[in-house]
Enzyme design. Structure first.
Site, mmCIF file in Angstrom:
data_model
loop_
_atom_site.group_PDB
_atom_site.id
_atom_site.type_symbol
_atom_site.label_atom_id
_atom_site.label_comp_id
_atom_site.label_asym_id
_atom_site.label_seq_id
_atom_site.Cartn_x
_atom_site.Cartn_y
_atom_site.Cartn_z
ATOM 1 N N HIS A 85 115.383 25.982 94.801
ATOM 2 C CA HIS A 85 115.593 27.276 95.470
ATOM 3 C C HIS A 85 116.676 27.100 96.528
ATOM 4 O O HIS A 85 116.463 26.447 97.543
ATOM 5 C CB HIS A 85 114.256 27.698 96.109
ATOM 6 C CG HIS A 85 114.283 29.053 96.744
ATOM 7 N ND1 HIS A 85 113.157 29.645 97.234
ATOM 8 C CD2 HIS A 85 115.290 29.934 96.970
ATOM 9 C CE1 HIS A 85 113.466 30.841 97.737
ATOM 10 N NE2 HIS A 85 114.759 31.022 97.600
ATOM 11 N N GLU B 175 116.340 29.122 91.674
ATOM 12 C CA GLU B 175 115.639 30.234 92.312
ATOM 13 C C GLU B 175 116.555 30.781 93.395
ATOM 14 O O GLU B 175 117.138 30.005 94.170
ATOM 15 C CB GLU B 175 114.345 29.744 92.955
ATOM 16 C CG GLU B 175 113.309 29.316 91.942
ATOM 17 C CD GLU B 175 112.053 28.802 92.613
ATOM 18 O OE1 GLU B 175 111.135 28.422 91.880
ATOM 19 O OE2 GLU B 175 111.981 28.776 93.858
ATOM 20 N N HIS C 88 103.709 29.049 91.321
ATOM 21 C CA HIS C 88 103.392 29.101 92.748
ATOM 22 C C HIS C 88 101.946 28.714 93.000
ATOM 23 O O HIS C 88 101.027 29.357 92.517
ATOM 24 C CB HIS C 88 103.687 30.460 93.394
ATOM 25 C CG HIS C 88 104.214 30.278 94.785
ATOM 26 N ND1 HIS C 88 103.390 30.153 95.866
ATOM 27 C CD2 HIS C 88 105.473 30.110 95.233
ATOM 28 C CE1 HIS C 88 104.128 29.943 96.939
ATOM 29 N NE2 HIS C 88 105.399 29.901 96.588
HETATM 30 N N1 PXP Z 1 108.117 29.359 91.095
HETATM 31 C C1 PXP Z 1 108.761 30.069 92.056
HETATM 32 C C2 PXP Z 1 109.464 31.310 91.668
HETATM 33 C C3 PXP Z 1 108.803 29.607 93.365
HETATM 34 O O1 PXP Z 1 109.426 30.314 94.315
HETATM 35 C C4 PXP Z 1 108.197 28.359 93.674
HETATM 36 C C5 PXP Z 1 108.351 27.786 95.049
HETATM 37 O O2 PXP Z 1 109.679 27.436 95.245
HETATM 38 C C6 PXP Z 1 107.550 27.671 92.674
HETATM 39 C C7 PXP Z 1 107.516 28.198 91.389
HETATM 40 C C8 PXP Z 1 106.832 26.391 92.930
HETATM 41 O O3 PXP Z 1 105.736 26.647 93.762
HETATM 42 P P1 PXP Z 1 104.832 25.439 94.288
HETATM 43 O O4 PXP Z 1 105.720 24.572 95.118
HETATM 44 O O5 PXP Z 1 103.759 26.119 95.079
HETATM 45 O O6 PXP Z 1 104.326 24.734 93.079
#
Ligand code: PXP
Length: 241
Positions: A43, A70, A191
């Protein structure tokens, strides 16, 4: 069949804590690829608190799998993404003060911006996915933007998991995945997914991609700490002899 995307932002957070070059996100990406990761997720935040522009350009050049960038719908970030040309771009909401992404992108409120950005990215050959809540109206609107994929926000489900009250949210995720698939969207989820709460989500056959960061990097620390301590003891022993 499924794909696992691994978010490596926390490697950059750790590097930036010391202001040096270690640990290098690109090295982490190589290990992820060797061990079965299907894509590298990162991201590029507006405040560049973890991954920086040069990291993303290096990742783009060096990884052999897919780069899933991202990104917010901020103009400067969109211009950057058009220069980077990742394999996949996931549009996410972004607030400066948040610790991590707090919810899905509102595809209804920001419909015209998302539609225009999706068209621009798609023109460059980038696969666009929208990180949204498991909600029928959001999915319908996401489909109208022209995006090829959605990533269902599983953060609320993950937050509820240990309270025993996650069933309703899991049902929303399941139904949303089924509905999105019927509309022709490809479905991913991410997430807050971890080694305990992944099982019911993994059982949803319509979800073909899981994007996970925090729990994998956290486990990696404890899986690797033993070896790291032993190697340092060996180094000290060798230095003394
Ligand atoms: N998917 C998206 C769209 C996200 O924003 C994030 C966090 O950057 C993740 C997946 C990964 O989330 P986590 O770090 O909680 O596994």
């Amino acid at each position: 069949m499924f794909r696992l995307g691994v978010n490596i932002d926390h490697i950059a957070t750790l590097r930036n804590a010391r202001g040096g070059i270690e640990p290098e996100p690109v090295v982490a990406a190589g290990i992820v690829e060797k061990s079965g990761g299907d894509s590298i997720v990162t991201h590029l935040r507006e405040d560049r608190r973890h991954i920086r522009d040069e990291d993303v350009f290096t990742l783009k050049k060096t990884i052999h799998t897919r780069l899933n960038l991202e990104m917010s719908i901020n103009k400067e970030i969109v211009e950057r993404a058009l220069e980077i040309v990742p394999y996949q771009a996931t549009l996410v909401p972004e607030k400066r003060a948040e610790l991590t992404t707090e919810g899905g992108l509102d595809a209804i409120k920001y419909f015209s911006e998302i539609k225009d950005i999706t068209a621009e990215l798609t023109k460059k050959g980038i696969i666009v996915s929208l990180f949204i809540e498991p909600d029928r109206k959001q999915i319908e609107k996401a489909k109208e933007t022209g995006a090829r994929m959605i990533v269902i926000h599983t953060g609320h489900y993950a937050g509820l998991f240990n309270t025993g009250k996650a069933a309703e949210e899991l049902r929303r995720i399941t139904e949303s995945a089924q509905f999105a698939r019927q509309t022709g969207l490809e479905v991913a989820a991410g997430h807050g997914l971890n080694y305990q709460n992944i099982f019911p989500v993994a059982a949803i056959q319509e979800i073909v991609e899981f994007n996970i960061g925090h729990s994998i990097i956290s486990k990696a620390l404890f899986k690797g700490l033993d070896k790291a301590v032993r190697e340092m003891r060996d180094a000290i022993r060798e230095g003394r002899s």
